[in-house]
Design an enzyme around this catalytic site. Structure first.
Site, PDB file in Angstrom:
ATOM      1  N   GLY A 244      -0.826  -7.844  14.694  1.00  0.00           N
ATOM      2  CA  GLY A 244       0.267  -6.860  14.671  1.00  0.00           C
ATOM      3  C   GLY A 244      -0.282  -5.505  14.265  1.00  0.00           C
ATOM      4  O   GLY A 244      -0.608  -5.283  13.095  1.00  0.00           O
TER       5      GLY A 244
ATOM      6  N   GLY B 127       5.236  -6.562  -1.863  1.00  0.00           N
ATOM      7  CA  GLY B 127       5.257  -5.749  -3.076  1.00  0.00           C
ATOM      8  C   GLY B 127       5.503  -4.300  -2.731  1.00  0.00           C
ATOM      9  O   GLY B 127       5.642  -3.936  -1.557  1.00  0.00           O
TER      10      GLY B 127
ATOM     11  N   ARG C 169      -0.939  -6.634  20.693  1.00  0.00           N
ATOM     12  CA  ARG C 169      -0.628  -7.531  21.822  1.00  0.00           C
ATOM     13  C   ARG C 169      -0.719  -6.808  23.163  1.00  0.00           C
ATOM     14  O   ARG C 169      -0.900  -7.437  24.203  1.00  0.00           O
ATOM     15  CB  ARG C 169       0.745  -8.148  21.643  1.00  0.00           C
ATOM     16  CG  ARG C 169       1.890  -7.152  21.609  1.00  0.00           C
ATOM     17  CD  ARG C 169       3.226  -7.855  21.503  1.00  0.00           C
ATOM     18  NE  ARG C 169       4.282  -6.915  21.166  1.00  0.00           N
ATOM     19  CZ  ARG C 169       5.545  -7.247  21.076  1.00  0.00           C
ATOM     20  NH1 ARG C 169       5.910  -8.498  21.265  1.00  0.00           N
ATOM     21  NH2 ARG C 169       6.459  -6.346  20.760  1.00  0.00           N
TER      22      ARG C 169
ATOM     23  N   ARG D  30      12.079   3.294   5.043  1.00  0.00           N
ATOM     24  CA  ARG D  30      12.875   3.374   6.277  1.00  0.00           C
ATOM     25  C   ARG D  30      14.256   2.765   6.073  1.00  0.00           C
ATOM     26  O   ARG D  30      15.226   3.185   6.694  1.00  0.00           O
ATOM     27  CB  ARG D  30      12.130   2.668   7.418  1.00  0.00           C
ATOM     28  CG  ARG D  30      10.815   3.346   7.758  1.00  0.00           C
ATOM     29  CD  ARG D  30       9.896   2.466   8.564  1.00  0.00           C
ATOM     30  NE  ARG D  30       9.500   1.273   7.811  1.00  0.00           N
ATOM     31  CZ  ARG D  30       8.637   0.372   8.253  1.00  0.00           C
ATOM     32  NH1 ARG D  30       8.093   0.520   9.448  1.00  0.00           N
ATOM     33  NH2 ARG D  30       8.328  -0.678   7.520  1.00  0.00           N
TER      34      ARG D  30
ATOM     35  N   LYS E 217      15.319  -6.823  -1.042  1.00  0.00           N
ATOM     36  CA  LYS E 217      15.199  -5.401  -1.448  1.00  0.00           C
ATOM     37  C   LYS E 217      15.472  -4.460  -0.284  1.00  0.00           C
ATOM     38  O   LYS E 217      15.958  -3.342  -0.478  1.00  0.00           O
ATOM     39  CB  LYS E 217      13.857  -5.145  -2.126  1.00  0.00           C
ATOM     40  CG  LYS E 217      12.630  -5.133  -1.215  1.00  0.00           C
ATOM     41  CD  LYS E 217      12.330  -3.790  -0.598  1.00  0.00           C
ATOM     42  CE  LYS E 217      11.262  -3.891   0.473  1.00  0.00           C
ATOM     43  NZ  LYS E 217      11.074  -2.645   1.221  1.00  0.00           N
TER      44      LYS E 217
ATOM     45  N   ALA F 233       2.386  -0.051  11.663  1.00  0.00           N
ATOM     46  CA  ALA F 233       1.993   0.771  10.516  1.00  0.00           C
ATOM     47  C   ALA F 233       1.375  -0.091   9.415  1.00  0.00           C
ATOM     48  O   ALA F 233       0.290   0.211   8.898  1.00  0.00           O
ATOM     49  CB  ALA F 233       3.216   1.520   9.983  1.00  0.00           C
TER      50      ALA F 233
HETATM   51  N1  LIG Z   1       5.374  -0.040   6.982  1.00  0.00           N
HETATM   52  C1  LIG Z   1       5.336  -0.351   5.688  1.00  0.00           C
HETATM   53  O1  LIG Z   1       5.169   0.515   4.811  1.00  0.00           O
HETATM   54  C2  LIG Z   1       5.461  -1.771   5.263  1.00  0.00           C
HETATM   55  C3  LIG Z   1       5.957  -2.749   6.118  1.00  0.00           C
HETATM   56  N2  LIG Z   1       6.099  -4.040   5.674  1.00  0.00           N
HETATM   57  C4  LIG Z   1       6.648  -5.071   6.556  1.00  0.00           C
HETATM   58  O2  LIG Z   1       5.714  -5.321   7.609  1.00  0.00           O
HETATM   59  C5  LIG Z   1       6.421  -5.747   8.778  1.00  0.00           C
HETATM   60  C6  LIG Z   1       5.946  -4.901   9.950  1.00  0.00           C
HETATM   61  O3  LIG Z   1       6.305  -3.565   9.653  1.00  0.00           O
HETATM   62  P1  LIG Z   1       5.575  -2.302  10.298  1.00  0.00           P
HETATM   63  O4  LIG Z   1       4.155  -2.570  10.565  1.00  0.00           O
HETATM   64  O5  LIG Z   1       5.915  -1.145   9.459  1.00  0.00           O
HETATM   65  O6  LIG Z   1       6.354  -2.197  11.698  1.00  0.00           O
HETATM   66  P2  LIG Z   1       5.963  -1.347  12.973  1.00  0.00           P
HETATM   67  O7  LIG Z   1       7.228  -1.139  13.715  1.00  0.00           O
HETATM   68  O8  LIG Z   1       5.154  -0.167  12.595  1.00  0.00           O
HETATM   69  O9  LIG Z   1       5.011  -2.318  13.803  1.00  0.00           O
HETATM   70  C7  LIG Z   1       5.356  -3.611  14.187  1.00  0.00           C
HETATM   71  C8  LIG Z   1       4.214  -4.102  15.066  1.00  0.00           C
HETATM   72  O10 LIG Z   1       4.397  -5.496  15.316  1.00  0.00           O
HETATM   73  C9  LIG Z   1       3.944  -5.712  16.640  1.00  0.00           C
HETATM   74  N3  LIG Z   1       4.493  -6.954  17.171  1.00  0.00           N
HETATM   75  C10 LIG Z   1       5.775  -7.298  17.375  1.00  0.00           C
HETATM   76  N4  LIG Z   1       5.851  -8.531  17.892  1.00  0.00           N
HETATM   77  C11 LIG Z   1       4.580  -8.984  18.014  1.00  0.00           C
HETATM   78  C12 LIG Z   1       4.014 -10.183  18.475  1.00  0.00           C
HETATM   79  N5  LIG Z   1       4.766 -11.187  18.916  1.00  0.00           N
HETATM   80  N6  LIG Z   1       2.673 -10.301  18.456  1.00  0.00           N
HETATM   81  C13 LIG Z   1       1.898  -9.294  18.011  1.00  0.00           C
HETATM   82  N7  LIG Z   1       2.382  -8.128  17.561  1.00  0.00           N
HETATM   83  C14 LIG Z   1       3.708  -7.977  17.558  1.00  0.00           C
HETATM   84  C15 LIG Z   1       4.446  -4.504  17.398  1.00  0.00           C
HETATM   85  O11 LIG Z   1       3.736  -4.409  18.597  1.00  0.00           O
HETATM   86  P3  LIG Z   1       4.265  -3.524  19.848  1.00  0.00           P
HETATM   87  O12 LIG Z   1       3.917  -2.106  19.460  1.00  0.00           O
HETATM   88  O13 LIG Z   1       3.518  -4.068  20.992  1.00  0.00           O
HETATM   89  O14 LIG Z   1       5.762  -3.739  19.932  1.00  0.00           O
HETATM   90  C16 LIG Z   1       4.134  -3.395  16.417  1.00  0.00           C
HETATM   91  O15 LIG Z   1       2.837  -2.905  16.587  1.00  0.00           O
HETATM   92  C17 LIG Z   1       7.928  -5.603   8.449  1.00  0.00           C
HETATM   93  O16 LIG Z   1       8.448  -6.853   8.118  1.00  0.00           O
HETATM   94  C18 LIG Z   1       7.942  -4.660   7.254  1.00  0.00           C
HETATM   95  O17 LIG Z   1       9.052  -4.899   6.406  1.00  0.00           O
HETATM   96  C19 LIG Z   1       5.740  -4.410   4.418  1.00  0.00           C
HETATM   97  C20 LIG Z   1       5.227  -3.488   3.545  1.00  0.00           C
HETATM   98  C21 LIG Z   1       5.045  -2.098   3.891  1.00  0.00           C
HETATM   99  O1  LIG Z   2       8.341  -2.519   2.163  1.00  0.00           O
HETATM  100  C1  LIG Z   2       8.083  -1.354   2.016  1.00  0.00           C
HETATM  101  C2  LIG Z   2       7.605  -0.779   0.750  1.00  0.00           C
HETATM  102  O2  LIG Z   2       7.239  -1.766  -0.162  1.00  0.00           O
HETATM  103  C3  LIG Z   2       8.330  -0.418   3.128  1.00  0.00           C
HETATM  104  O3  LIG Z   2       9.652  -0.071   3.039  1.00  0.00           O
HETATM  105  P1  LIG Z   2      10.475   0.285   4.343  1.00  0.00           P
HETATM  106  O4  LIG Z   2      10.290  -0.857   5.302  1.00  0.00           O
HETATM  107  O5  LIG Z   2      11.880   0.438   3.859  1.00  0.00           O
HETATM  108  O6  LIG Z   2       9.903   1.556   4.858  1.00  0.00           O
END
Ligand SMILES: NC(=O)C1=CN([C@@H]2O[C@H](COP(=O)(O)OP(=O)(O)OC[C@H]3O[C@@H](n4cnc5c(N)ncnc54)[C@H](OP(=O)(O)O)[C@@H]3O)[C@@H](O)[C@H]2O)C=CC1
Ligand SMILES: O=C(CO)COP(=O)(O)O
Length: 325
Positions: free
Chosen positions: A11, A135, A35, A254, A190, A14
């Site tokens: 994945g 976290g 992907r 977000r 949260k 971000a």
């Molecule tokens: N951003 C943050 O600060 C934080 C995020 N998280 C958690 O991490 C998770 C992801 O968030 P975030 O990275 O920000 O989200 P984004 O929207 O930035 O990215 C999600 C990514 O997942 C990919 N994806 C979706 N489905 C698949 C799949 N079946 N196989 C492979 N890749 C896939 C997408 O690919 P494509 O571009 O091809 O659609 C995309 O690149 C969430 O649950 C979020 O709560 C936790 C802590 C911090």
């Molecule tokens: O999980 C996160 C911080 O710990 C990121 O928060 P948001 O998904 O609300 O941006």
């Protein structure tokens, strides 16, 4: 060679990109899986992922769209949105070596099944060892190397310790625990509560109201956690109270930003993943099944599904009967 030398991140969003940086900083051999082959090639060539545009990927990080190649790692970080985790891990599973640790880094609960993230991993990749990382940590902060601490849980505490050693560094400090459920519930709940916090700020209800909302929000998060068997110290730790405090305090979240827009009567931010919007209905279903009262989360779910206006939801919360704290 140390037991956990190589890390693949499934994945390339971000958070996945930030965690690839984390693992590279910890000295691991890192592969980032996107992907979409075009996206993978673009990130590999430019060293910039538009999903985390301010960060230049370290030269040692390989980027691939080949799932079999990505599966050849000592540790997998599964970093998709919660509702996509089953598909992502299912795609990976046939290529994994037995007993590979698969650390879910998504925050949420699966729709329909009410399963937590490690349960989804266990079902989608039965031969893997599920773990969870969660976290207070914004991808941008982590990728920039700002100090962060998170919780990493798996049922086997020794393995949790080893995974912490493999991923930790001076600026990314994972704490280990075997309380998997506690970590999962904090991260999921949260996000829903952060939407409520954003609404409070968007509605200009004041700093006192925000503190009350956050505290009562923690109270319902902890009630559900205890009902599901989580430990109090986990719920009050980084992945519970810690992440709640972060996400309820800034529009860098977000989920908070979504609530802020709703509270101001503005359109929701476009193209920004707000997991709490997906988690809200399933969190409320889970709470109802456990007979746990979650008034703030219920209000968020009702607002998001247009069953209640924001004003009616606020009035409903403010006119609940007085009770013991
Ligand atoms: N951003 C943050 O600060 C934080 C995020 N998280 C958690 O991490 C998770 C992801 O968030 P975030 O990275 O920000 O989200 P984004 O929207 O930035 O990215 C999600 C990514 O997942 C990919 N994806 C979706 N489905 C698949 C799949 N079946 N196989 C492979 N890749 C896939 C997408 O690919 P494509 O571009 O091809 O659609 C995309 O690149 C969430 O649950 C979020 O709560 C936790 C802590 C911090
Ligand atoms: O999980 C996160 C911080 O710990 C990121 O928060 P948001 O998904 O609300 O941006």
């Amino acid at each position: 060679m140390p037991a956990h030398m190589s890390v693949s991140v499934i994945g390339a969003g971000a958070w996945g990109t930030a965690l690839a940086e984390v693992a590279a900083r910890a000295g691991r051999k890192v592969t980032l899986y996107a992907r979409n082959a075009e996206h993978a090639a673009q990130i590999e060539a430019t060293r910039i992922n538009p999903k985390l545009a301010g960060v230049r990927l370290q030269p040692s990080i390989a980027v691939t769209s080949d799932i079999a190649a990505a599966a050849r790692a000592d540790i997998i970080l599964a970093v998709t949105p919660a509702q996509h985790l089953r598909a992502a891990v299912g795609h990976l599973a046939p290529h994994l070596a037995p007993a590979t640790p698969v650390i879910a880094c998504a925050k949420g609960i699966e729709h329909g099944t009410h399963k937590f993230m490690t349960e989804v991993v266990a079902e989608a990749a039965p031969r893997a060892v599920p773990a969870i990382l969660s976290g207070p940590s914004f991808a941008d902060d982590v990728a920039r190397g700002l100090p962060t601490a998170v919780t990493l849980a798996t049922g086997d505490e020794e393995l949790a310790r080893a995974l912490v050693q493999a991923l930790g560094s001076a600026t990314f400090r994972p704490y280990h625990t075997s309380d998997v459920r506690g970590v999962e519930i904090g991260g999921a709940a949260k996000n829903v509560l952060a939407i409520a916090a954003g609404i409070v700020v968007g509605k200009n209800l004041g700093a006192s109201a925000l503190a009350a909302l956050t505290t009562r929000g923690f109270s319902e998060l902890a009630r559900l956690g205890r009902a599901c068997g989580a430990r109090t110290e986990t719920l009050a730790g980084l992945s519970g109270l810690g992440d709640l405090l972060l996400s309820c305090s800034t529009a860098q979240s977000r989920n908070f930003a979504l609530g802020l827009a709703l509270g101001r009567g503005e359109a929701a931010p476009v193209g920004k993943l707000a997991e709490g919007a997906f988690t809200a209905p399933v969190l409320c279903e889970l709470a109802a099944a456990q007979k746990v009262d979650m008034p703030v989360s219920n209000a968020v779910a009702a607002i998001l599904s247009d069953r209640l206006t924001i004003d009616a939801a606020i009035e409903g919360l403010l006119t609940r009967p007085f009770k013991a704290e």
